[in-house]
Design a protein around this motif. Sequence first.
Motif, PDB file in Angstrom:
ATOM      1  N   ASP A  48      94.216  23.405  57.978  1.00 47.41           N
ATOM      2  CA  ASP A  48      93.108  22.613  58.525  1.00 47.41           C
ATOM      3  C   ASP A  48      93.704  21.707  59.606  1.00 47.41           C
ATOM      4  N   SER A  51      92.818  17.966  60.640  1.00 44.22           N
ATOM      5  CA  SER A  51      93.274  16.812  59.857  1.00 44.22           C
ATOM      6  C   SER A  51      94.737  16.463  60.134  1.00 44.22           C
ATOM      7  N   ARG A  53      97.350  14.859  62.296  1.00 38.66           N
ATOM      8  CA  ARG A  53      97.426  13.877  63.385  1.00 38.66           C
ATOM      9  C   ARG A  53      98.638  14.090  64.276  1.00 38.66           C
TER      10      ARG A  53
END
Length: 300
Positions: A48, A51, A53
């Motif tokens: 994913d 998500s 950063r």
Amino acid sequence: MTTDTDTAADVFEEHRPVLLGVAYRMLGRLADAEDVVQDAWLRWSAADRASVREPRGYLVRVTTRLAVDRLRQIKSRGETYVGPWLPEPYVTHYTDHAGTEPDAAERAVLADSVSLALLVVLESLSPLERAVFVLREAFGYPYAEIAAMLDRGEAAVRQLAGRARKHVEERRPRYDVDPARRRDLTERFLTAAAGGDLEGLMSLLAPDVRLVGDSGGKARAPLRVLESADKVGRFILGATRKGGVSGASLRFLEVNGAPAVLILSGGEPDAVFQVEVAEGLIQVVHIIRNPDKLRSLAAV
């Protein structure tokens, strides 16, 4: 049209050199390192990513954990290697993502962190000690980040780092890293060997010089480390007479951060030759002849 997969691939390719650098320093085997990086790509492509950063930190963490697992598997198999072991030669070209060369100090650190001498010492560390040492000493990650990557407490990581650093400092020999001096001695060594000049050869060797030949039992090379200028000099001349340097083509290149010679026979990689230098004399001769470790050099 740009797809999410295209974007994921672009991000991964941007960081691939760092990931390969981490995996290779962890494993000392280029094929295993490339497998680990490929596994990291599979994890990244399925993640994913919205998500995530900091993609580089995420990818280094995944790669490090995969490399630790691979190293544990290798050690648990307890495979017996025939003769002395050396890392798989790794052709190094140090540039940043903008295509510029690092400065001399940065280059020296990079070269030292991937040297044959250091990687041999790292083989004796535990997988976690090796991971901490590589991430801290070669890539400069803070202890807190390393702890998060390895899912360990920061205090435990500091202890691992201290043990690893002490072990390495006690066992790592210190050599002259000046590439010009190493290349000069390499060229003079090869000239003397090709000319059958034992006296000239001996003048370049330290009295307690060592020759480490890695064949894996799959090519002709000493099955134990040779020690002393006389033994090393006579072995080199004997090998040359049997079709070594004088019967092959030579190509200089940078291997593991230092000048080396790729010896080709019939156009195919036959050996990698590299010397370690201190006090103006050759202290160690490394010869890698295991054909499994030379495959990546066929296209060099």
